[in-house]
Every structure is written in C-alpha cells, then in structure tokens.
Design an enzyme around this catalytic site. Structure first.
Site, PDB file in Angstrom:
ATOM      1  N   ASN A   1       2.852  21.898  -2.990  1.00  0.00           N
ATOM      2  CA  ASN A   1       3.063  20.571  -3.565  1.00  0.00           C
ATOM      3  C   ASN A   1       2.988  19.538  -2.448  1.00  0.00           C
ATOM      4  O   ASN A   1       3.758  19.586  -1.495  1.00  0.00           O
ATOM      5  CB  ASN A   1       4.450  20.561  -4.226  1.00  0.00           C
ATOM      6  CG  ASN A   1       4.894  19.166  -4.627  1.00  0.00           C
ATOM      7  OD1 ASN A   1       4.064  18.285  -4.840  1.00  0.00           O
ATOM      8  ND2 ASN A   1       6.202  18.976  -4.726  1.00  0.00           N
TER       9      ASN A   1
ATOM     10  N   TYR B   1       8.279 -17.897  41.340  1.00  0.00           N
ATOM     11  CA  TYR B   1       9.692 -17.778  40.977  1.00  0.00           C
ATOM     12  C   TYR B   1      10.557 -18.160  42.172  1.00  0.00           C
ATOM     13  O   TYR B   1      10.429 -17.593  43.250  1.00  0.00           O
ATOM     14  CB  TYR B   1       9.962 -16.328  40.569  1.00  0.00           C
ATOM     15  CG  TYR B   1      11.341 -16.067  40.035  1.00  0.00           C
ATOM     16  CD1 TYR B   1      11.905 -16.882  39.045  1.00  0.00           C
ATOM     17  CD2 TYR B   1      12.095 -14.981  40.501  1.00  0.00           C
ATOM     18  CE1 TYR B   1      13.165 -16.626  38.546  1.00  0.00           C
ATOM     19  CE2 TYR B   1      13.365 -14.717  39.997  1.00  0.00           C
ATOM     20  CZ  TYR B   1      13.889 -15.542  39.020  1.00  0.00           C
ATOM     21  OH  TYR B   1      15.138 -15.293  38.524  1.00  0.00           O
TER      22      TYR B   1
ATOM     23  N   ARG C   1      16.051  16.108   9.882  1.00  0.00           N
ATOM     24  CA  ARG C   1      15.304  17.023  10.752  1.00  0.00           C
ATOM     25  C   ARG C   1      14.609  16.295  11.907  1.00  0.00           C
ATOM     26  O   ARG C   1      14.164  16.915  12.862  1.00  0.00           O
ATOM     27  CB  ARG C   1      14.277  17.812   9.909  1.00  0.00           C
ATOM     28  CG  ARG C   1      14.915  18.875   9.033  1.00  0.00           C
ATOM     29  CD  ARG C   1      13.942  19.421   7.981  1.00  0.00           C
ATOM     30  NE  ARG C   1      13.850  18.567   6.798  1.00  0.00           N
ATOM     31  CZ  ARG C   1      13.059  18.800   5.743  1.00  0.00           C
ATOM     32  NH1 ARG C   1      12.264  19.857   5.746  1.00  0.00           N
ATOM     33  NH2 ARG C   1      13.041  17.976   4.715  1.00  0.00           N
TER      34      ARG C   1
ATOM     35  N   LYS D   1      -0.487 -12.624  35.022  1.00  0.00           N
ATOM     36  CA  LYS D   1       0.468 -12.848  33.931  1.00  0.00           C
ATOM     37  C   LYS D   1       0.450 -14.309  33.517  1.00  0.00           C
ATOM     38  O   LYS D   1       0.471 -15.185  34.381  1.00  0.00           O
ATOM     39  CB  LYS D   1       1.879 -12.472  34.404  1.00  0.00           C
ATOM     40  CG  LYS D   1       2.922 -12.624  33.326  1.00  0.00           C
ATOM     41  CD  LYS D   1       4.279 -13.093  33.840  1.00  0.00           C
ATOM     42  CE  LYS D   1       4.292 -14.562  34.143  1.00  0.00           C
ATOM     43  NZ  LYS D   1       5.627 -15.132  34.386  1.00  0.00           N
TER      44      LYS D   1
HETATM   45  C1  UD1 Z   1       9.422  17.506  -0.846  1.00  0.00           C
HETATM   46  C2  UD1 Z   1       9.235  18.287  -2.145  1.00  0.00           C
HETATM   47  C3  UD1 Z   1       8.367  19.505  -1.858  1.00  0.00           C
HETATM   48  C4  UD1 Z   1       7.038  19.031  -1.303  1.00  0.00           C
HETATM   49  C5  UD1 Z   1       7.243  18.150  -0.061  1.00  0.00           C
HETATM   50  C6  UD1 Z   1       5.926  17.531   0.342  1.00  0.00           C
HETATM   51  C7  UD1 Z   1      11.276  17.956  -3.439  1.00  0.00           C
HETATM   52  C8  UD1 Z   1      12.561  18.528  -3.845  1.00  0.00           C
HETATM   53  N1  UD1 Z   1      10.523  18.713  -2.631  1.00  0.00           N
HETATM   54  O1  UD1 Z   1      10.102  18.332   0.087  1.00  0.00           O
HETATM   55  O2  UD1 Z   1       8.145  20.245  -3.059  1.00  0.00           O
HETATM   56  O3  UD1 Z   1       6.238  20.165  -0.977  1.00  0.00           O
HETATM   57  O4  UD1 Z   1       8.155  17.077  -0.347  1.00  0.00           O
HETATM   58  O5  UD1 Z   1       6.051  16.841   1.571  1.00  0.00           O
HETATM   59  O6  UD1 Z   1      10.950  16.866  -3.857  1.00  0.00           O
HETATM   60  N2  UD1 Z   1      14.028  11.113  -0.414  1.00  0.00           N
HETATM   61  C9  UD1 Z   1      14.746  10.087  -0.972  1.00  0.00           C
HETATM   62  N3  UD1 Z   1      15.990  10.336  -1.456  1.00  0.00           N
HETATM   63  C10 UD1 Z   1      16.548  11.578  -1.435  1.00  0.00           C
HETATM   64  C11 UD1 Z   1      15.789  12.638  -0.865  1.00  0.00           C
HETATM   65  C12 UD1 Z   1      14.542  12.373  -0.363  1.00  0.00           C
HETATM   66  O7  UD1 Z   1      14.286   8.952  -1.028  1.00  0.00           O
HETATM   67  O8  UD1 Z   1      17.672  11.713  -1.911  1.00  0.00           O
HETATM   68  C13 UD1 Z   1      12.683  10.825   0.133  1.00  0.00           C
HETATM   69  C14 UD1 Z   1      12.584  11.129   1.618  1.00  0.00           C
HETATM   70  O9  UD1 Z   1      12.876   9.957   2.372  1.00  0.00           O
HETATM   71  C15 UD1 Z   1      11.122  11.554   1.763  1.00  0.00           C
HETATM   72  C16 UD1 Z   1      10.774  12.132   0.391  1.00  0.00           C
HETATM   73  O10 UD1 Z   1      11.770  11.667  -0.501  1.00  0.00           O
HETATM   74  O11 UD1 Z   1      10.283  10.451   2.024  1.00  0.00           O
HETATM   75  C17 UD1 Z   1      10.735  13.656   0.391  1.00  0.00           C
HETATM   76  O12 UD1 Z   1      12.001  14.144   0.839  1.00  0.00           O
HETATM   77  P1  UD1 Z   1      12.112  15.329   1.880  1.00  0.00           P
HETATM   78  O13 UD1 Z   1      13.533  15.587   2.110  1.00  0.00           O
HETATM   79  O14 UD1 Z   1      11.229  15.091   3.044  1.00  0.00           O
HETATM   80  O15 UD1 Z   1      11.521  16.524   0.979  1.00  0.00           O
HETATM   81  P2  UD1 Z   1      10.746  17.795   1.489  1.00  0.00           P
HETATM   82  O16 UD1 Z   1      11.717  18.814   1.930  1.00  0.00           O
HETATM   83  O17 UD1 Z   1       9.706  17.403   2.434  1.00  0.00           O
HETATM   84 MG    MG Z   2       9.323  15.745   3.524  1.00  0.00          MG
END
Ligand code: UD1
Ligand code: MG
Length: 460
Positions: A184, A400, A22, A364
């Site tokens: 959350n 220079y 995104r 500089k």
């Molecule tokens: C997530 C939560 C949501 C919460 C929100 C808070 C889940 C499914 N949802 O949603 O309930 O309200 O965070 O900000 O957990 N990441 C990985 N590997 C993956 C997917 C994600 O490391 O396969 C990491 C991303 O880099 C990020 C974090 O996990 O730092 C959260 O992932 P993101 O896709 O941003 O979840 P949200 O849609 O924000």
């Molecule tokens: Mg997120």
C-alpha cells in the site's frame, strides 16, 4: 512541471499530523527536506499538478504553524489533536469538507516520490470501477518491509489477481517480508460521501490507533467495491519514516532530477556526484563537472561550465560563465564571468558581465563592475566597484571598524595596487591609482595617485 490537467472535481487530504517518532528529530517530519524542498510541499505540488486545487492538510497542534509558514493559504488546515491513527486523521480532514460529494484523494506527507501521473491513473481506475468506494494505489513490494500489504483471495482469474480482501499492516504480520508483496503506497482515492460516513466507523487496531487501511476490509465485508491500482514505478511507494529512508528517497529524487536535466540538454560529467535541488533551473549546453551542488532557487544560464567542487545556493548565474571550485551564496553573476578556484561569493554580491575573479577572492554585498579583474586573494565587502578596474593581489576593503560597516567606492578604470588596504568609508575616484601596500584612509580624487602608509597623494 506544468499542470497536467486543468482543475478537476476532486479534493485532496494530506496527512501530516503523525508523531514521526522514527525520525528521532526535534524538527517535525513534514519539515525535513529532500532536494531542497520540505517533505510537505511534495504532495501539495503533486495534487496541484493533477489539477486538484482544494486541499486540506491535517496537521498536529505542534506542527500547524510551521507547516502554515511554508504552505500559507494554498491549502486549508485541519488539526488532529492527538495522533490517533490515519483514520482519525482523515476524519479530521473530512470535517473541513462537510457534505463532500466529489472524489477525495488522500496522500501522506511522507511519500514524496508519488508522481502526478500515478494519481491521475488512480482516479481513472477509480472512476472506471463500478460503484467503486475506495481505490488504493499499490506497488510491487521492493520497498515493503514496514508498509501495509494488500491481501487477496487465492482465487486467480486468468491473467489476473485474486479479490482484494484487506490491507495488513506490518505490525500485524507474522511472516517475514519476502519483497514480493503488493504494498500500500498510502495514496487512496475515495468516493467522498462513502468516506465521510465510513471513516468514523474504522475500529481501533491492536496498537490503539485507528487505521485508515481498515476501511478496505470494512468495504469488502459490506459488499462495497474496493480495488488496488498498481503504480508504474516501484520506487514511488518509498515512504520516509526514518533518516535512512530519507536518504534513500533523496537518492531516487536526485536521480530523477539529474536525468531530466540531461534530457533537457545539460551535461553531467558524473551524475553520481552532482546534486541539483528540485527548484533549480539550468540552461542548455551547460556542463556540470563532478562534485557540484546547485541548491535552493539557483538559476544557471546556458553554455556555462560549473565545477568541479563547486556549491551554488540561491544564486543567479548568466550565460557562458566558468566557475571552478568555489562557493556562491545568494549572489548574482552576469554573463561571461570567470570565478575560481577557491573564491567565495556571499549574499548580495553582484558580479557584472565579463568580470574575472581568480583564486581566494571573497565578495560580500558589493557590486563588481563589468570587465573588472581581481585575480588573487582579496576581500571586497560593502563596496561599489566600477567597470574595468584592476584590483591587485591582497587588496582588502577594511569595511568594519569594530562597531559599524562602511562603504568603499572605486570608480571605473581605477588601478588598485597589490596589498592596498582601503579603510572605509573611502572613495577612490575614476582612473585613480593606489601604490602597492598603500593604506588608504582618505579619498583619492579622480585620476590621482596615492601611495604609502597612511597613503598621501602624489603631485599631479
Ligand atoms: C501507512 C499505512 C501503510 C502504508 C504506508 C505507506 C496506515 C495504518 N498504514 O503506514 O499501510 O503502506 O503508510 O507509506 O495508514 N498521520 C497522521 N495522524 C496520525 C497518524 C499518522 O496525520 O494519527 C500521518 C503521518 O504524519 C504520515 C501519514 O499519516 O504522514 C502516515 O503515517 P505513518 O505513521 O507514517 O504510517 P506508516 O507506518 O508509514
Ligand atoms: Mg509513513
């Protein structure tokens, strides 16, 4: 901020392996900056401030090196080969912590506003619960449209909430978000052994990803204790998923930084147009005028007046300096210096105490000795200038030759006439003088005068 706690028995897992699609960026999301700090550094600093020293960062094969370039060996790294969801990411993280029996705090790399106090509160609430397996840091729903919602039973205890039953993700909701939900934050505290065993069993969601949030209903179904602990400030829950949220989180953090400097005794004439990076330091009774940006590792002394319309990056400024409408980058400015308007200090400019640089002065990689004055438009590059020198309007160090850069040396108490061109390498001795319009191609010995084009020495 100083560590709130000394080392405590908990480990941290920071999730940073998501696609971050995104953001629509070539730069991995954890490397985007907020108030001068990469997003990934926020959760690490927060965990460290809580006294949690052992931290695993889950990164993707693509961003691992970039993240390690920032965090180095402060943390250990786990790789999630494919972004198959937050449960899969935690599973990767916990593999780096085999047999973990302490508490595990999980944070996302994209929620930089969570404060250490809140994490400590979350852990306290987790410990207070009987046989608690999972505690979720929740927030009132002001920033909730794309966040997971905490679902509870309708049964209300007197003065309390219903029992938590699940976390519902935005993609799985039919009803529009009314801003009233309990959301959350994506910060959790787990019982380590329970997490290690349970996270493997998180099912795939409709999207195909395995959600960490599914662990809430799994725990409830198995009769295990799970609860949400509310956060103090709603804006701590703001996640950074796109550029709009990046700007919104930036506004919140800027406001926090500005307030903390005002309470430390710094005047911000207009906080709305004052931008201070998180790693900047400012001395007492300094006044920041509107449109001032202090960025990177800038340090400002006491009783200075900075701005309006001034940007200072990665520079050290002494006490009682006055800097108006100027740009300063990687420079060092000692006490009682006046700069501007419209001057530019570039990397390795070193301005000693009591110097006056007026309008349109560019410096500089040069030392300007104490008490020297350059009042009007000039260029001083690769120069070593002594104390008490007068530099006339329009002076240029011609450093220079089209191939190499050369040094200009000006001794203390020299007088450089207006419009002097100093063809480097060249030395003007102590107490020497150049006439207006002189083009100085050869050294001017101590106490002598040189005039004309090319400049010749006047008889003693
Ligand atoms: C997530 C939560 C949501 C919460 C929100 C808070 C889940 C499914 N949802 O949603 O309930 O309200 O965070 O900000 O957990 N990441 C990985 N590997 C993956 C997917 C994600 O490391 O396969 C990491 C991303 O880099 C990020 C974090 O996990 O730092 C959260 O992932 P993101 O896709 O941003 O979840 P949200 O849609 O924000
Ligand atoms: Mg997120």
């Amino acid at each position: 901020m100083n560590a709130i706690n000394s080392e405590i028995d908990a480990v941290g897992i920071v999730l940073a392996a998501g696609r971050g699609s995104r953001m629509r960026s070539r730069v991995p999301k954890p490397l985007h900056t907020l108030a001068g700090r990469e997003l990934i550094r926020y959760p690490i600093a927060t965990l460290h401030e809580c006294g949690i020293r052992r931290v695993v960062v889950v990164s993707s094969p693509d961003n691992r090196d970039a993240i390690a370039g920032i965090l180095g060996d402060q943390v250990t790294y786990a790789i999630q080969t494919e972004p198959e969801g937050t449960a899969d990411a935690v599973e990767c993280g916990i593999r780096a912590l085999p047999g973990v029996s302490s508490l595990v705090v999980v944070l996302a790399a994209d929620t930089p506003l969570v404060r250490p106090e809140s994490i400590l509160g979350l852990m306290e609430s987790h410990r207070a619960g009987s046989k608690r397996r999972m505690t979720i840091l929740s927030a009132p729903g002001a920033f909730g449209p794309d966040l997971g919602h905490i679902k509870r039973t309708d049964r209300h205890y007197p003065g309390g909430l219903g029992d938590l039953v699940a976390i519902q993700e935005a993609a799985d909701r039919d009803e529009p978000d009314n801003g009233l939900a309990e959301v959350n934050t994506g910060v959790y505290c787990f019982d380590g052994s329970w997490l290690e065993k349970s996270v493997k069993m998180a099912p795939a969601s409709a999207s195909g990803e395995r959600y960490l949030t599914a662990l809430a209903s799994m725990a409830v179904d198995a009769g295990d204790a799970v609860e949400a602990a509310p956060i103090a400030l709603a804006d701590e829950a703001m996640g950074v998923n796109d550029r709009e949220q990046l700007a919104a989180a930036g506004a919140v953090i800027r406001d926090r930084i500005n307030r903390s400097w005002m309470s430390a005794g710094v005047t911000l004439v207009d906080p709305a147009t004052t931008y201070i990076d998180v790693d900047v330091a400012i001395g007492q009774d300094t006044v920041l005028q509107p449109n001032t940006m202090l960025t990177g590792g800038t340090k400002i002394g006491e009783e200075c007046e900075i701005g309006p319309n001034t940007g200072i990056r990665d520079s050290a400024i002494g006490d009682r300096c006055r800097i108006v409408a100027s740009t300063i980058e990687e420079a060092r400015v000692e006490d009682d210096v006046e700069i501007g308007p419209y001057s530019h200090l570039r990397p390795a400019a070193w301005i000693e105490a009591g110097v006056h640089l007026g309008n349109y002065v560019e410096v500089k990689n040069s030392r300007v000795g104490s008490g020297t004055a350059a009042g009007h438009f000039c260029y001083l590059g690769d120069a070593d200038i002594g104390a008490g020198v007068n530099i006339g309007a329009g002076t240029i160090t011609c450093n220079y030759d089209g191939v190499d850069k050369h040094q200009t040396v000006i001794g203390s108490s020299a007088f450089i006439g207006s419009d002097t061109m100093l063809i480097a390498p060249v030395t003007v001795g102590e107490g020497a003088a150049t006439g207006a319009g002189a083009v100085v191609t050869r050294d001017v010995p101590e106490g002598r005068r040189a005039v004309g084009v090319p400049a010749r020495l006047l008889p003693k």
